[in-house]
Design a protein around this motif. Structure first.
Motif, PDB file in Angstrom:
ATOM      1  N   LEU A 189      16.538   9.458 -33.945  1.00 39.82           N
ATOM      2  CA  LEU A 189      17.253   9.000 -32.667  1.00 39.82           C
ATOM      3  C   LEU A 189      16.581   8.043 -31.648  1.00 39.82           C
ATOM      4  CD1 LEU A 189      19.431   9.734 -30.705  1.00 39.82           C
ATOM      5  CD2 LEU A 189      18.088  11.473 -29.607  1.00 39.82           C
ATOM      6  N   CYS A 190      15.144   7.964 -31.710  1.00 38.92           N
ATOM      7  CA  CYS A 190      14.481   7.069 -30.714  1.00 38.92           C
ATOM      8  C   CYS A 190      13.957   5.946 -31.509  1.00 38.92           C
ATOM      9  CB  CYS A 190      13.414   7.744 -30.118  1.00 38.92           C
ATOM     10  SG  CYS A 190      14.117   8.923 -29.082  1.00 38.92           S
ATOM     11  N   SER A 191      14.312   5.812 -32.667  1.00 39.78           N
ATOM     12  CA  SER A 191      13.488   4.585 -33.386  1.00 39.78           C
ATOM     13  C   SER A 191      14.237   3.346 -33.306  1.00 39.78           C
ATOM     14  CB  SER A 191      13.948   4.870 -35.124  1.00 39.78           C
ATOM     15  OG  SER A 191      15.242   4.597 -35.124  1.00 39.78           O
TER      16      SER A 191
ATOM     17  N   VAL B 193       2.410 -11.030 -26.554  1.00 38.01           N
ATOM     18  CA  VAL B 193       3.377 -11.805 -27.311  1.00 38.01           C
ATOM     19  C   VAL B 193       4.738 -11.384 -27.028  1.00 38.01           C
ATOM     20  CG1 VAL B 193       4.383 -12.207 -29.681  1.00 38.01           C
ATOM     21  CG2 VAL B 193       1.861 -12.777 -29.306  1.00 38.01           C
ATOM     22  N   SER B 194       4.738 -10.137 -26.744  1.00 32.30           N
ATOM     23  CA  SER B 194       6.079  -9.459 -26.289  1.00 32.30           C
ATOM     24  C   SER B 194       6.380  -9.887 -25.072  1.00 32.30           C
ATOM     25  CB  SER B 194       5.786  -7.648 -26.361  1.00 32.30           C
ATOM     26  OG  SER B 194       7.085  -7.229 -26.074  1.00 32.30           O
ATOM     27  N   LEU B 195       5.372  -9.776 -23.932  1.00 32.13           N
ATOM     28  CA  LEU B 195       5.582 -10.374 -22.625  1.00 32.13           C
ATOM     29  C   LEU B 195       6.151 -11.895 -22.507  1.00 32.13           C
ATOM     30  CD1 LEU B 195       5.389  -9.468 -19.598  1.00 32.13           C
ATOM     31  CD2 LEU B 195       3.125 -10.574 -19.659  1.00 32.13           C
TER      32      LEU B 195
ATOM     33  N   PRO C 116       3.740  -3.390 -18.648  1.00 28.02           N
ATOM     34  CA  PRO C 116       4.900  -3.988 -19.351  1.00 28.02           C
ATOM     35  C   PRO C 116       4.761  -4.209 -20.920  1.00 28.02           C
ATOM     36  CG  PRO C 116       4.914  -4.865 -16.986  1.00 28.02           C
ATOM     37  CD  PRO C 116       3.472  -4.173 -17.630  1.00 28.02           C
ATOM     38  N   LYS C 117       5.648  -4.010 -21.400  1.00 29.32           N
ATOM     39  CA  LYS C 117       5.786  -4.534 -22.861  1.00 29.32           C
ATOM     40  C   LYS C 117       4.772  -3.592 -24.004  1.00 29.32           C
ATOM     41  CE  LYS C 117       8.757  -6.392 -23.099  1.00 29.32           C
ATOM     42  NZ  LYS C 117      10.010  -5.948 -22.437  1.00 29.32           N
ATOM     43  N   SER C 118       4.644  -2.589 -23.480  1.00 27.93           N
ATOM     44  CA  SER C 118       3.770  -1.635 -24.240  1.00 27.93           C
ATOM     45  C   SER C 118       4.552  -0.756 -25.198  1.00 27.93           C
ATOM     46  CB  SER C 118       2.524  -0.612 -23.569  1.00 27.93           C
ATOM     47  OG  SER C 118       1.886  -1.928 -22.749  1.00 27.93           O
ATOM     48  N   GLY C 119       5.670  -0.685 -24.980  1.00 28.88           N
ATOM     49  CA  GLY C 119       6.663   0.440 -25.725  1.00 28.88           C
ATOM     50  C   GLY C 119       7.436   1.375 -24.830  1.00 28.88           C
ATOM     51  N   THR C 120       7.360   0.963 -23.301  1.00 28.81           N
ATOM     52  CA  THR C 120       8.205   1.945 -22.259  1.00 28.81           C
ATOM     53  C   THR C 120       9.223   2.380 -22.790  1.00 28.81           C
ATOM     54  OG1 THR C 120       6.994  -0.075 -20.854  1.00 28.81           O
ATOM     55  CG2 THR C 120       8.327   1.857 -19.977  1.00 28.81           C
ATOM     56  N   THR C 121      10.416   1.607 -23.342  1.00 24.93           N
ATOM     57  CA  THR C 121      11.472   1.857 -23.584  1.00 24.93           C
ATOM     58  C   THR C 121      11.724   2.979 -24.633  1.00 24.93           C
ATOM     59  OG1 THR C 121      11.887  -0.349 -23.221  1.00 24.93           O
ATOM     60  CG2 THR C 121      13.807   0.917 -24.052  1.00 24.93           C
ATOM     61  N   TRP C 122      10.835   2.859 -25.589  1.00 25.04           N
ATOM     62  CA  TRP C 122      10.594   3.721 -26.791  1.00 25.04           C
ATOM     63  C   TRP C 122      10.210   5.066 -26.257  1.00 25.04           C
ATOM     64  CZ3 TRP C 122       6.322   2.996 -31.268  1.00 25.04           C
ATOM     65  CH2 TRP C 122       6.511   4.092 -32.129  1.00 25.04           C
TER      66      TRP C 122
ATOM     67  N   CYS D  55      -0.630   2.640 -24.292  1.00 18.20           N
ATOM     68  CA  CYS D  55      -1.003   1.442 -24.284  1.00 18.20           C
ATOM     69  C   CYS D  55      -0.612   0.763 -25.617  1.00 18.20           C
ATOM     70  CB  CYS D  55      -2.292   1.130 -23.794  1.00 18.20           C
ATOM     71  SG  CYS D  55      -3.372   1.884 -25.042  1.00 18.20           S
ATOM     72  N   ARG D  56      -0.825  -0.553 -25.839  1.00 17.90           N
ATOM     73  CA  ARG D  56      -0.421  -1.026 -27.036  1.00 17.90           C
ATOM     74  C   ARG D  56      -1.532  -2.311 -27.142  1.00 17.90           C
ATOM     75  NH1 ARG D  56       5.138  -4.479 -28.134  1.00 17.90           N
ATOM     76  NH2 ARG D  56       5.016  -4.489 -30.276  1.00 17.90           N
ATOM     77  N   ASP D  57      -1.762  -2.536 -28.469  1.00 19.36           N
ATOM     78  CA  ASP D  57      -2.769  -3.774 -28.655  1.00 19.36           C
ATOM     79  C   ASP D  57      -2.410  -4.827 -27.790  1.00 19.36           C
ATOM     80  OD1 ASP D  57      -4.356  -5.185 -31.383  1.00 19.36           O
ATOM     81  OD2 ASP D  57      -2.847  -6.567 -30.243  1.00 19.36           O
TER      82      ASP D  57
ATOM     83  N   PHE E  81      14.600  -4.882 -26.916  1.00 17.16           N
ATOM     84  CA  PHE E  81      14.422  -4.576 -28.199  1.00 17.16           C
ATOM     85  C   PHE E  81      14.268  -5.689 -29.039  1.00 17.16           C
ATOM     86  CE2 PHE E  81      16.909  -1.499 -26.195  1.00 17.16           C
ATOM     87  CZ  PHE E  81      16.381  -0.277 -26.569  1.00 17.16           C
ATOM     88  N   ARG E  82      13.148  -6.310 -29.395  1.00 20.36           N
ATOM     89  CA  ARG E  82      12.742  -7.504 -30.022  1.00 20.36           C
ATOM     90  C   ARG E  82      12.542  -7.598 -31.584  1.00 20.36           C
ATOM     91  NH1 ARG E  82       8.707 -11.381 -31.119  1.00 20.36           N
ATOM     92  NH2 ARG E  82       7.159  -9.768 -30.816  1.00 20.36           N
ATOM     93  N   SER E  83      11.403  -6.906 -31.829  1.00 22.48           N
ATOM     94  CA  SER E  83      11.190  -6.784 -33.368  1.00 22.48           C
ATOM     95  C   SER E  83      10.451  -5.553 -33.638  1.00 22.48           C
ATOM     96  CB  SER E  83      10.349  -7.751 -33.782  1.00 22.48           C
ATOM     97  OG  SER E  83       9.022  -7.778 -33.348  1.00 22.48           O
ATOM     98  N   GLY E  84       9.551  -4.866 -32.646  1.00 19.70           N
ATOM     99  CA  GLY E  84       9.195  -3.649 -32.564  1.00 19.70           C
ATOM    100  C   GLY E  84       8.130  -3.307 -33.809  1.00 19.70           C
ATOM    101  N   VAL E  85       7.402  -4.426 -33.946  1.00 14.25           N
ATOM    102  CA  VAL E  85       6.548  -4.786 -35.294  1.00 14.25           C
ATOM    103  C   VAL E  85       5.093  -4.562 -34.569  1.00 14.25           C
ATOM    104  CG1 VAL E  85       5.638  -6.217 -37.219  1.00 14.25           C
ATOM    105  CG2 VAL E  85       8.061  -5.933 -36.798  1.00 14.25           C
TER     106      VAL E  85
ATOM    107  N   ARG F  65      -1.150   5.461 -27.700  1.00 10.94           N
ATOM    108  CA  ARG F  65      -1.106   4.350 -28.149  1.00 10.94           C
ATOM    109  C   ARG F  65       0.223   4.101 -28.992  1.00 10.94           C
ATOM    110  NH1 ARG F  65      -6.766   2.332 -28.874  1.00 10.94           N
ATOM    111  NH2 ARG F  65      -8.205   3.799 -28.066  1.00 10.94           N
ATOM    112  N   TYR F  66       0.748   2.777 -28.704  1.00 10.29           N
ATOM    113  CA  TYR F  66       1.946   2.472 -29.598  1.00 10.29           C
ATOM    114  C   TYR F  66       1.689   2.467 -31.201  1.00 10.29           C
ATOM    115  CZ  TYR F  66       5.847  -0.900 -30.864  1.00 10.29           C
ATOM    116  OH  TYR F  66       6.774  -1.458 -31.286  1.00 10.29           O
ATOM    117  N   GLU F  67       0.438   2.111 -31.475  1.00  8.18           N
ATOM    118  CA  GLU F  67       0.214   2.016 -32.966  1.00  8.18           C
ATOM    119  C   GLU F  67       0.138   3.495 -33.439  1.00  8.18           C
ATOM    120  OE1 GLU F  67      -1.451   0.256 -30.433  1.00  8.18           O
ATOM    121  OE2 GLU F  67      -0.676  -1.545 -30.815  1.00  8.18           O
TER     122      GLU F  67
END
Ligand code: A3P
Length: 311
Positions: free
Chosen positions: A249-251, A156-158, A61-67, A148-150, A276-280, A210-212
Motif C-alpha cells: 500500500l505504501c510502496s 539530489v532529491s532536494l 526534507p527529502k529523506s522519505g517523509t512522505t513514505w 534519515c537518508r544518504d 514522488f520522483r524516482s524513489g531510488v 534509515r531510508y536505505e
C-alpha cells in the motif's frame, strides 16, 4: 497566531542567504528555514502542548517523509482500516494531508488533528524541526521516529524539489549552499546528529531509522517501528500477510500511481506529484560528479566523527 507584522519584524532581524527551494533562507536558532515556515515554527514553540501518546515523525526534507508518513498512518490505523480496504484513506488522500506537519498547522488546528483510530487517541504529526528548536513538551512527553537518508541522495532529491521556485537555481549553486549548511532545516548534519544523540540516550522515546534500511529490509523495519510505537504485530497479523499488504500500500509504485498523488497541489505552489520522483537508492550517481560526492562524504565523515553514527 503570529501576526504578519511580527513575522516581518522577526525575518528582518535574522541572518539571510539565498535559499535552495525558496528565494531566501533565514537562520533561526542555528538552522535555516524558508520564510513561510518560520511563523508556524514559532507558534508551535509558544503554543503546542504535546500529549504522551502523540507520535512525531521527524526528518530533514527529502529523506522519505512522505513514505514514512504513509507507513505510520497505515500501522496506527490497521485495526480500523485494513490495508486492503478499497476505501483506505491512503488511496484517496496524500500522506501529507493525513499526517500534517506541525509547523504548518495553525495553533487553532492542533487539537483537531485526529488521525489515529488508536484507543489512546494518539495524534501523528510530521515535522522538520531540529531537536534544539522542538517544543519542549514533545521531547518530554512523546515518541519521535526520526528518518534519515544518504546525504548525497537527500541533496539530489532536494535539488529536484526546486521546480516551484520562481527562478531556477543551478546544481552547483544549490550544492555550495547545501555544503555550507544552508538548506531547509540545515545544516543537515546537525539535524541528523541531534536526533541520533537523542536516540542513543533515550531509545524508548526516539527511534532512528534509515531510508536505505526501509528499502532493503522493509519487514524488519516495519516490525521495529510497530514495536516502538507500542503496537507490535501479533502472530495472527504476521500469518495473515499484513506486513506485505502495508508495504505494498505504501510502496513508491503503489502511492505514486494514485490519482490523488498524480494531480493537485498540497499547499500553494507545491504539487502532490513533487513528493514522488524516482524513489531510488543511489540516484545521486546520475547527478553528482566524483568531486561533489567525495566532498559531501568528507563533510559527513568530519561532522559525524566520534558520534558513533556512520553513513
Ligand atoms: P527522490 O527525489 O530521490 O525520488 P520527502 O517525502 O521527505 O519529501 O522525500 C521525498 C523522496 O522520497 C523522493 O526521493 C521520493 O521519490 C521518495 N519517496 C516518496 N514516496 C516514496 C515511497 N513510497 N517509497 C520510497 N521512496 C519514496
Amino acid at each position: 497566531m503570529m501576526a504578519n507584522s511580527s513575522a516581518e519584524e522577526l525575518l528582518s532581524s535574522l541572518p539571510r542567504e539565498e535559499g535552495i527551494t525558496s528565494a531566501y533562507s533565514y537562520q533561526y536558532q542555528g538552522f535555516w528555514y524558508a520564510p513561510r515556515s518560520l511563523p508556524g515554527l514559532i507558534d508551535c514553540q509558544n503554543q503546542f502542548q504535546a500529549r504522551e501518546n502523540d507520535i512525531f515523525l521527524v526528518t530533514a526534507p527529502k529523506s522519505g517523509t512522505t513514505w514514512l508518513k504513509a507507513v505510520l498512518y497505515a500501522l496506527m490505523n490497521r485495526e480500523a482500516c485494513h490495508p486492503q480496504d478499497p476505501a483506505h484513506p491512503l488511496l484517496k488522500q496524500n500522506p501529507h494531508q493525513l499526517v500534517p506537519f506541525l509547523e504548518i498547522l495553525k495553533p487553532t488546528e492542533y487539537d483537531s488533528v485526529s488521525n489515529s483510530s488508536d484507543k489512546s487517541s494518539s495524534r501523528i504529526f510530521g515535522s522538520h524541526i531540529p531537536t534544539a528548536s522542538l517544543p519542549k513538551s514533545i521531547i518530554k512527553e512523546s515518541k519521535i521516529v526520526y528518518l534519515c537518508r544518504d546525504i548525497k541522495d537527500t541533496f539530489v532529491s532536494l535539488f529536484h524539489f526546486t521546480s516551484h521556485r520562481s527562478s531556477p537555481i543551478s546544481l552547483e549553486n544549490a550544492f555550495n549552499l547545501f555544503c555550507r549548511g544552508v538548506s531547509i532545516s540545515g545544516p543537515i548534519w546537525d539535524h541528523i546528529l541531534g536526533y541520533w544523540k537523542e536516540s542513543v540516550e533515550r531509545p524508548d522515546k526516539v527511534l532512528f531509522m534509515r531510508y536505505e534500511e526501509m528499502t532493503d529490509e522493509p519487514h524488519a523495519q516495519l516490525r521495529r517501528l510497530a514495536h516502538f510505537i507500542g503496537k507490535p504485530f501479533s502472530q495472527e497479523e504476521e500469518n495473515s500477510g499484513l506486513l506485505d499488504q502495508i508495504i505494498k500500500l505504501c510502496s513508491f509504485d503503489g502511492l505514486s500511481k494514485l490519482e490523488v498523488n498524480k494531480t493537485g497541489n498540497w499547499i500553494s505552489n507545491v504539487r502532490n506529484d513533487s513528493f514522488f520522483r524516482s524513489g531510488v537508492v543511489g540516484d545521486w550517481k546520475n547527478y553528482l560528479t566524483a568531486e561533489m560526492a567525495s566532498k559531501l562524504d568528507q563533510i559527513t565523515e568530519e561532522k559525524f566523527h566520534g558520534s558513533g553514527l556512520y553513513m
